[in-house]
Design a protein around this motif. Structure first.
Motif, PDB file in Angstrom:
ATOM      1  N   THR A   1       0.831  -1.199   0.000  1.00 39.81           N
ATOM      2  CA  THR A   1       0.000   0.000   0.000  1.00 39.81           C
ATOM      3  C   THR A   1       0.864   1.246   0.000  1.00 39.81           C
ATOM      4  O   THR A   1       0.597   2.221  -0.710  1.00 39.81           O
ATOM      5  CB  THR A   1      -0.935  -0.002   1.220  1.00 39.81           C
ATOM      6  OG1 THR A   1      -1.824  -1.117   1.123  1.00 39.81           O
ATOM      7  CG2 THR A   1      -1.749   1.282   1.300  1.00 39.81           C
TER       8      THR A   1
ATOM      9  N   SER B   1      -3.414  -9.891  -1.793  1.00 39.21           N
ATOM     10  CA  SER B   1      -3.413  -9.331  -3.147  1.00 39.21           C
ATOM     11  C   SER B   1      -3.039 -10.370  -4.196  1.00 39.21           C
ATOM     12  O   SER B   1      -3.051 -10.069  -5.398  1.00 39.21           O
ATOM     13  CB  SER B   1      -2.447  -8.143  -3.228  1.00 39.21           C
ATOM     14  OG  SER B   1      -1.203  -8.466  -2.660  1.00 39.21           O
TER      15      SER B   1
ATOM     16  N   ILE C   1     -14.182  -0.092  -5.367  1.00 41.29           N
ATOM     17  CA  ILE C   1     -13.116  -0.277  -6.362  1.00 41.29           C
ATOM     18  C   ILE C   1     -12.864   0.992  -7.164  1.00 41.29           C
ATOM     19  O   ILE C   1     -11.719   1.281  -7.531  1.00 41.29           O
ATOM     20  CB  ILE C   1     -13.461  -1.470  -7.278  1.00 41.29           C
ATOM     21  CG1 ILE C   1     -13.284  -2.779  -6.490  1.00 41.29           C
ATOM     22  CG2 ILE C   1     -12.588  -1.489  -8.526  1.00 41.29           C
ATOM     23  CD1 ILE C   1     -13.767  -4.011  -7.211  1.00 41.29           C
TER      24      ILE C   1
ATOM     25  N   GLY D   1     -13.636   4.087  -6.056  1.00 40.15           N
ATOM     26  CA  GLY D   1     -13.509   5.251  -5.183  1.00 40.15           C
ATOM     27  C   GLY D   1     -14.740   6.138  -5.220  1.00 40.15           C
ATOM     28  O   GLY D   1     -14.650   7.358  -5.387  1.00 40.15           O
TER      29      GLY D   1
ATOM     30  N   ASP E   1      -5.930   2.411  -8.781  1.00 38.06           N
ATOM     31  CA  ASP E   1      -6.746   2.869  -7.653  1.00 38.06           C
ATOM     32  C   ASP E   1      -7.382   4.210  -8.009  1.00 38.06           C
ATOM     33  O   ASP E   1      -6.711   5.219  -8.121  1.00 38.06           O
ATOM     34  CB  ASP E   1      -5.926   2.958  -6.355  1.00 38.06           C
ATOM     35  CG  ASP E   1      -4.520   3.496  -6.563  1.00 38.06           C
ATOM     36  OD1 ASP E   1      -4.085   3.609  -7.721  1.00 38.06           O
ATOM     37  OD2 ASP E   1      -3.855   3.803  -5.562  1.00 38.06           O
TER      38      ASP E   1
ATOM     39  N   SER F   1     -10.364   7.342  -7.585  1.00 42.34           N
ATOM     40  CA  SER F   1     -11.051   8.143  -6.558  1.00 42.34           C
ATOM     41  C   SER F   1     -12.053   9.049  -7.257  1.00 42.34           C
ATOM     42  O   SER F   1     -11.959  10.277  -7.207  1.00 42.34           O
ATOM     43  CB  SER F   1     -10.042   8.972  -5.751  1.00 42.34           C
ATOM     44  OG  SER F   1      -9.112   8.158  -5.081  1.00 42.34           O
TER      45      SER F   1
ATOM     46  N   THR G   1      -7.353  -4.780  -0.994  1.00 45.42           N
ATOM     47  CA  THR G   1      -7.716  -3.393  -1.285  1.00 45.42           C
ATOM     48  C   THR G   1      -7.101  -3.006  -2.622  1.00 45.42           C
ATOM     49  O   THR G   1      -6.116  -3.606  -3.063  1.00 45.42           O
ATOM     50  CB  THR G   1      -7.193  -2.427  -0.209  1.00 45.42           C
ATOM     51  OG1 THR G   1      -5.753  -2.464  -0.211  1.00 45.42           O
ATOM     52  CG2 THR G   1      -7.710  -2.805   1.180  1.00 45.42           C
ATOM     53  N   MET G   2      -7.657  -1.997  -3.254  1.00 48.84           N
ATOM     54  CA  MET G   2      -7.092  -1.549  -4.521  1.00 48.84           C
ATOM     55  C   MET G   2      -5.700  -0.977  -4.331  1.00 48.84           C
ATOM     56  O   MET G   2      -4.844  -1.109  -5.217  1.00 48.84           O
ATOM     57  CB  MET G   2      -8.008  -0.518  -5.187  1.00 48.84           C
ATOM     58  CG  MET G   2      -9.196  -1.115  -5.923  1.00 48.84           C
ATOM     59  SD  MET G   2      -8.767  -2.443  -7.104  1.00 48.84           S
ATOM     60  CE  MET G   2      -7.585  -1.617  -8.163  1.00 48.84           C
ATOM     61  N   SER G   3      -5.430  -0.363  -3.202  1.00 51.11           N
ATOM     62  CA  SER G   3      -4.091   0.197  -2.989  1.00 51.11           C
ATOM     63  C   SER G   3      -3.054  -0.913  -2.834  1.00 51.11           C
ATOM     64  O   SER G   3      -1.924  -0.800  -3.341  1.00 51.11           O
ATOM     65  CB  SER G   3      -4.083   1.132  -1.777  1.00 51.11           C
ATOM     66  OG  SER G   3      -4.574   0.480  -0.626  1.00 51.11           O
TER      67      SER G   3
ATOM     68  N   ARG H   1      -2.554  -2.335  -6.249  1.00 49.98           N
ATOM     69  CA  ARG H   1      -1.787  -1.395  -7.068  1.00 49.98           C
ATOM     70  C   ARG H   1      -0.296  -1.510  -6.769  1.00 49.98           C
ATOM     71  O   ARG H   1       0.541  -1.476  -7.678  1.00 49.98           O
ATOM     72  CB  ARG H   1      -2.281   0.019  -6.798  1.00 49.98           C
ATOM     73  CG  ARG H   1      -1.611   1.095  -7.640  1.00 49.98           C
ATOM     74  CD  ARG H   1      -2.160   1.112  -9.038  1.00 49.98           C
ATOM     75  NE  ARG H   1      -1.819   2.351  -9.713  1.00 49.98           N
ATOM     76  CZ  ARG H   1      -1.061   2.446 -10.799  1.00 49.98           C
ATOM     77  NH1 ARG H   1      -0.555   1.377 -11.362  1.00 49.98           N
ATOM     78  NH2 ARG H   1      -0.823   3.613 -11.361  1.00 49.98           N
TER      79      ARG H   1
END
Length: 496
Positions: free
Chosen positions: A28, A71, A154, A156, A290, A292, A384-386, A389
């Motif tokens: 992350t 992940s 996903i 944001g 990711d 937003s 998580t997407m972070s 990523r």
């Protein structure tokens, strides 16, 4: 020193080495810091092993290092065997091995739970018939509600800003119905000159729908002479130059051909500064980078769910409208599923829409497509997407390192080198179409699944949820063999 600062965050540059501590938080942090240091971290790992970064033992070591992190969910997917693929040469591969699948940018792998969930709905249909709409754990009438919360996470977004419905281009048209409202000289649509064809056809037809000449209304953004990528400052300058003639800016968040990830926030702000709306096609971005969308103030966005979201071919699409536009009387195409659920079955001819993005729905969601998406979202909910990523940045940096010596006059990487300006995809551009297609065929023969886009590009996309470092290593080995095979004089090959 073991630790260094990236944008004020402490990063352990030895996390990937044998004694290093690797966890979700580290990935992350790597993503938060835009992937800076990813290549050097990989090289540190190789150095600690006393090996070249291109050695297969490094790939296997990295996979072991990551195997328990959320992940990496390869076991949750069905990977095709080489023997089942078209174009395979059994003399070059073991047909019982899993293929190297690096084409999640086109169609993601099938989650192992997909068949289970789809079968459950088929069983309900057989058992209950029409009663399945209101019976059981997942009644069909509100079944799209099972996929909205995770979809919103996903991209944001807030839950009320997202609807799951239709397909990508249909949803793009629905956004234009609401946000492209040309008045006088404010009638222009700005887009990438190399936009995906379906997007372009939507822009052109929307202009005609309003009685406008597309040649006068459409405003393409071209790359600088001799370049493939668009510069953010050039896009912003073009928006400012268009000024109050601009009605809508609509770009692909990640460009399908080059893999460039645009600065959504900066471009959206520039559009708003001249009074234009900002709409984004997130087809190659959702599940890849990711996002937003709410925080960036994007007006509207749409996406398909069959690429990185693994919902299956032709899957149901995604739709976003920013909360600031909800329940504000925007023009839209209406259907009975946009009505409030409490009055939907009253069959009255009185429009009483939902107050969220659901107001844009036209009809009931296809159940089998919806649960196919649910199967994938269950996997995404474990991470998580972070974190994804961060892992993605490492995988693509590893791919970049391993093909660096192949780049030259005949082959180039046209995707941005900066990790924060791309997703997982690298686009390899060949000097001519013949060698591109020949290399693509040679890769197919070796059980490598990538895709080809004209002109002269092979796209390679290591998806972090299921692709491994060993996958990337196998691809690079096969690419070397393929390039050598293509370069070998035909007369010499004929004698073999």
């Amino acid at each position: 020193m073991p630790n260094a600062k990236r944008n004020g965050s402490s990063i352990d540059h030895h996390a990937l080495t044998p004694g290093g501590s690797l966890d979700s938080a580290w990935l992350t942090s790597l993503a938060t810091n835009h992937g800076r240091g990813a290549k050097s971290d990989l090289q540190n790992a190789a150095q600690a092993l006393g090996a070249s970064v291109s050695a297969v033992e490094v790939a296997k070591f990295l996979d072991k290092k990551f195997q328990d992190l959320p992940s990496f969910q390869r076991a949750a997917f069905l990977v095709p065997s080489k023997g089942g693929l078209p174009g395979i040469d059994p003399a070059l591969v073991r047909v019982d091995e899993e293929c190297v699948y690096l084409v999640g940018n086109s169609l993601g792998l099938q989650p192992s739970r997909t068949r289970v969930l789809v079968s459950e709905e088929l069983d309900k249909w057989a058992k209950w018939g029409v009663n399945g709409h209101f019976t059981g754990d997942r009644p069909w009438m509100p079944i799209d509600e099972t996929v909205i919360q995770q979809s919103a996470a996903i991209v944001g977004a807030e839950k009320d800003e997202v609807a799951i419905m239709n397909s990508l281009t249909v949803n793009l048209h629905l956004l234009f119905v609401s946000f492209y409202r040309p008045e006088g000289s404010r009638n222009r649509i700005m887009y990438e000159a190399s936009a995906f064809g379906s997007d372009y056809f939507a822009f052109e037809s929307q202009a005609r729908l309003h009685g406008l000449d597309p040649t006068k209304v459409l405003l393409p953004l071209n790359a600088r002479t001799g370049e493939e990528l668009l510069h953010t400052e050039d896009i912003v300058s073009a928006i400012q130059a268009a000024g109050d003639s601009l009605a809508v800016v609509c770009l692909g968040t990640v460009q399908y051909y080059t893999g460039q990830y645009f600065d959504v926030k900066a471009i959206t702000e520039a559009a708003h500064a001249v009074g234009a709306m900002a709409i984004w096609d997130c087809a190659h971005a959702v599940g890849n980078v990711d996002l937003s969308l709410h925080e960036w103030g994007v007006d509207g966005a749409c996406w398909c769910n069959y690429k990185y979201l693994n919902a299956g071919p032709g899957a149901i699409g995604g739709f976003f409208v920013h909360r600031k536009h909800l329940n504000k009387g925007l023009p839209l195409l209406a259907g009975w599923w946009g009505q409030k659920q409490a009055v939907r079955f009253n069959m009255e001819h009185s429009w009483d829409p939902e107050v969220d993005a659901g107001a844009w729905r036209l009809s009931n969601p296809p159940v089998l497509q919806t649960v196919s998406l649910l199967a994938s979202l269950e996997i995404f909910s474990r991470t998580t997407m972070s974190e994804l990523r961060g892992r993605s940045m490492l995988l693509t940096a590893y791919l970049e390192l391993l093909i660096a010596d192949l780049v030259g006059d005949q082959l180039s990487v046209i995707t941005p080198e900066c990790p924060s300006s791309r997703g997982c995809q690298l686009s390899l551009k060949f000097s001519e179409e013949r060698s591109c297609l020949a290399t693509f065929t040679a890769l197919e023969r070796r059980g490598i699944v990538v895709d080809h886009r004209k002109p002269n590009v092979i796209r390679v996309a290591p998806a972090p949820l299921y692709n491994s470092f060993h996958d990337v290593h196998k691809f690079c080995t096969a690419l070397r063999e393929a390039l050598s095979e293509v370069a070998e004089p035909a007369a010499k090959r004929a004698k073999v």
